[in-house]
Write a protein that holds these residues in place. Sequence first.
Motif, mmCIF file in Angstrom:
data_model
loop_
_atom_site.group_PDB
_atom_site.id
_atom_site.type_symbol
_atom_site.label_atom_id
_atom_site.label_comp_id
_atom_site.label_asym_id
_atom_site.label_seq_id
_atom_site.Cartn_x
_atom_site.Cartn_y
_atom_site.Cartn_z
ATOM 1 N N UNK A 87 73.845 28.705 -2.066
ATOM 2 C CA UNK A 87 72.697 29.559 -1.785
ATOM 3 C C UNK A 87 71.785 29.727 -2.990
ATOM 4 N N UNK A 88 72.072 29.047 -4.106
ATOM 5 C CA UNK A 88 71.233 29.190 -5.274
ATOM 6 C C UNK A 88 70.606 27.864 -5.662
ATOM 7 N N UNK A 89 69.558 27.948 -6.463
ATOM 8 C CA UNK A 89 68.875 26.755 -6.945
ATOM 9 C C UNK A 89 69.516 26.291 -8.241
ATOM 10 N N UNK A 90 69.702 24.995 -8.374
ATOM 11 C CA UNK A 90 70.279 24.446 -9.596
ATOM 12 C C UNK A 90 69.473 23.218 -10.021
ATOM 13 N N UNK A 91 69.687 22.790 -11.246
ATOM 14 C CA UNK A 91 69.098 21.542 -11.722
ATOM 15 C C UNK A 91 69.945 20.378 -11.234
ATOM 16 N N UNK A 92 69.341 19.186 -11.183
ATOM 17 C CA UNK A 92 70.022 18.006 -10.650
ATOM 18 C C UNK A 92 70.007 16.892 -11.693
ATOM 19 N N UNK A 93 71.158 16.254 -11.874
ATOM 20 C CA UNK A 93 71.225 15.055 -12.708
ATOM 21 C C UNK A 93 72.016 13.982 -11.990
ATOM 22 N N UNK A 94 71.752 12.735 -12.365
ATOM 23 C CA UNK A 94 72.534 11.605 -11.885
ATOM 24 C C UNK A 94 73.163 10.932 -13.089
ATOM 25 N N UNK A 95 74.465 10.772 -13.066
ATOM 26 C CA UNK A 95 75.190 10.254 -14.223
ATOM 27 C C UNK A 95 75.826 8.910 -13.917
ATOM 28 N N UNK A 96 75.554 7.935 -14.779
ATOM 29 C CA UNK A 96 76.286 6.665 -14.801
ATOM 30 C C UNK A 96 76.246 5.898 -13.494
ATOM 31 N N UNK A 97 75.205 6.046 -12.717
ATOM 32 C CA UNK A 97 75.193 5.372 -11.428
ATOM 33 C C UNK A 97 74.986 3.871 -11.603
ATOM 34 N N UNK A 98 75.937 3.109 -11.109
ATOM 35 C CA UNK A 98 75.799 1.664 -11.068
ATOM 36 C C UNK A 98 74.850 1.327 -9.917
ATOM 37 N N UNK A 99 73.903 0.412 -10.108
ATOM 38 C CA UNK A 99 72.980 0.086 -9.025
ATOM 39 C C UNK A 99 73.711 -0.235 -7.721
ATOM 40 N N UNK A 100 73.230 0.382 -6.647
ATOM 41 C CA UNK A 100 73.812 0.127 -5.337
ATOM 42 C C UNK A 100 75.119 0.839 -5.084
ATOM 43 N N UNK A 101 75.460 1.838 -5.915
ATOM 44 C CA UNK A 101 76.729 2.540 -5.751
ATOM 45 C C UNK A 101 76.493 4.009 -5.463
ATOM 46 N N UNK A 102 77.211 4.545 -4.491
ATOM 47 C CA UNK A 102 77.242 5.984 -4.246
ATOM 48 C C UNK A 102 78.602 6.503 -4.655
ATOM 49 N N UNK A 103 78.612 7.561 -5.478
ATOM 50 C CA UNK A 103 79.868 8.156 -5.932
ATOM 51 C C UNK A 103 79.738 9.668 -5.854
ATOM 52 N N UNK A 104 80.787 10.321 -5.354
ATOM 53 C CA UNK A 104 80.732 11.764 -5.192
ATOM 54 C C UNK A 104 82.139 12.314 -4.999
ATOM 55 N N UNK A 105 82.396 13.481 -5.586
ATOM 56 C CA UNK A 105 83.627 14.203 -5.286
ATOM 57 C C UNK A 105 83.250 15.448 -4.512
ATOM 58 N N UNK A 106 83.914 15.668 -3.390
ATOM 59 C CA UNK A 106 83.559 16.751 -2.480
ATOM 60 C C UNK A 106 84.794 17.587 -2.179
ATOM 61 N N UNK A 107 84.657 18.891 -2.329
ATOM 62 C CA UNK A 107 85.703 19.813 -1.903
ATOM 63 C C UNK A 107 85.415 20.235 -0.472
ATOM 64 N N UNK A 108 86.356 20.024 0.416
ATOM 65 C CA UNK A 108 86.160 20.350 1.828
ATOM 66 C C UNK A 108 86.122 21.868 1.995
#
Length: 728
Positions: A119-140
């Motif tokens: 519910x809050x606003x945060x800054x966004x960064x993208x770290x170490x992304x290899x071209x054509x790769x999606x990476x994410x850790x998600x807590x259910x």
Amino acid sequence: MRSQATGWVGAILALPMLCALTACPTRQDTPDAGAPDGSSVVDGCDVDFSFRPTSTATSVFVVGEWDDFDRSAHALTSDAAGSWSGTVKVPMGTWGYYFIANGAESIDPNNPDKGACGTQTCSILSACLVPGTFAKRVTIPGVDPGSTITVEGSLREPDGLAWPESTWRPLTAQELVVDKTSVTLKLPGLANGKYTVRLKPSQGEEVLLPFWVEEKPFDWRGQTMYMLMTDRFRDGEPANNAPAVPGVSDSALFQGGDLQGVQKSIEEGYFEKLGIKSIWITPWQTQPTKSYVADDGVHQVTGYHGYWPVKARAVDTRYGGEAALANMVRAAHQHGIRIVMDTVLNHVSIEHEYFADPAKAGWFRTGCNCGTPGCGWDDTPARYYCLFNAAMPDVNWTVPEARQQFVSDVLWWMDTFDIDGLRIDAAKHIEPEGIQAMATAVRNRYERAGTKVFMYGESYTGNLDFLKEYIGADRLDSQLNFPIYFAVPEPIFGRDEKGLQAAKGTIEWSNVTFDDYMVTFIGSHDDARFMTKADPGTRDKKGNKWSDLPGMPADPRTYDRTYLALANLVTTPGVPLLYYGDEYGEWGGSDPDNRHMHKAEATLNADQKGLLEKVRKLMTVRSQLRGLGRGSFQTLWCNSEAWGDGGAGGGNLWAYARVDTDPKQSAVVVVSLRYASWTGIGVAFPANLGWPESGTVVDALTEREYAYTGSNATVDVPGRGAIILKLK
């Protein structure tokens, strides 16, 4: 389209862009060995953070989404000047983060990219992304602490969107790894396009993760948004055209425009030539088959415009039906274009299925008409329950069951047709708690991967309180900027009555009052065409809608006025909006005369073709030069001289800068209100541009070069035109 070897996962911000900001990897770890096909991924990299609190601090922490916003894991250290910095190991992916100084939270003031973290606003960064790769850790979410769950994961690829059911492929064990209540995703080797990961856990809530892989990271501020009326843009399938309704004027009948026509224009590159990467499309929900009386109490109008929904979850067959919508959105995504759904939440048609249901009678109000005594358009609380007309019952958002259903309907449209943004019709007439419920549900469901769902409202008012009360971390991102619309396009650029000092004052005021996500425009479907307002020979007919209608402007300078209004629009802060037809100079009085059928390029006259080519160049420059959309705004000077045909002062030449963190993306703009051209105009480049003291700048519109020394250049400016200078 770019090959998968060089595409970027475009959640919000790609790594090369980030390095010009505040949090940059100083070292990228060695990639894992990976699979034999070379589709390796990077687990993480070192990212430098720096923050200078506005007051003395004894502790500063960076708090990131990558470790569930642990508030004490990453302490920064201070220097003698009061700045705090540190290096943090950040896993590959796109993440939200913020700082905590003495317990107070703050987004990163040096990073213009923002998003929602809950519910809050945060800054966004993208770290170490290899071209054509999606990476994410998600807590259910919604899982009992200490549990261990199983998760079924699937992926909708760019070609997977379809009606009635999209195609989802299961994720492999290498792509999805479950650790108790968290999921780690690594999907390498993706081609350009929009994807969605769907996670169905054995316990807790379903999670959707929409994301893009694309050549250039997308920003809603970076290009001009296009607004079109579905029925008035292009007839792509004559077989679904509606028969005439007796007693209705031609201008108020369905004209045959449909979603197939929009798709054809997308595939033929019409929007690409305009630098357009987002399209707001008027409502496509099923409309009444009969006509209703217009506001004048005399003429009859059909629901060609789309704002009288009779079905909650159906696409009008006159627009092509559900399959046409899915095909159009899929084509848009294949071309890197976002689709914004015009969302009608304030009212329904008197024929709507919910209104006809006796069990839902309490969901609607049928009281006073807006604008009548004691029931003003801007009166509170009357604005929440007044009717636009008797055939449009008002939705009562204070009823929990109604609120839940209408929010559920919005989510269904977004789920089913992969919608990218929402324009909220008549926002100020909806209770704020209704907007809050809808916006919160949308963010929670669709922004977990960092992809922004741009939500903005239409509040036809200059009341700042009404505009501001609907904007926030748990509300809308933005509203249409009516204060600028009322004060700048027609009064300054459409008429020889006010000078650029007035435009400067209004735009600077707006820039301080709102952020740069406000949607700016010179024309819309609710008002007379800008061309008609700017034409001395026809502007007195701008209020006519049924008879004595304005015709094509005879004054060729009207096209110059339109171009200059658009040039100022796309070089000043905000998300610029181009109303369909303004790109070539369509004319028209009030609704429905401002909604002519869009003209094919081959049918345009010489003046219209000339304007179209100039606008294409202008919009393309906007899309290519990042500072024009995201850079800070700074007036360099604005004169007070006479303008127009003997005008009495007020400014006819205005220079301003758009300062990006990358000097090569910054711009200096000079606009001229005078009809005659200028030569030998001096411009001093401020130090914060980061440009060398001597060098060469290029007018991005004409490719003309100007050498300069001592940060001073001498340039020429066309009459009723502009130059956009960038560093060579």
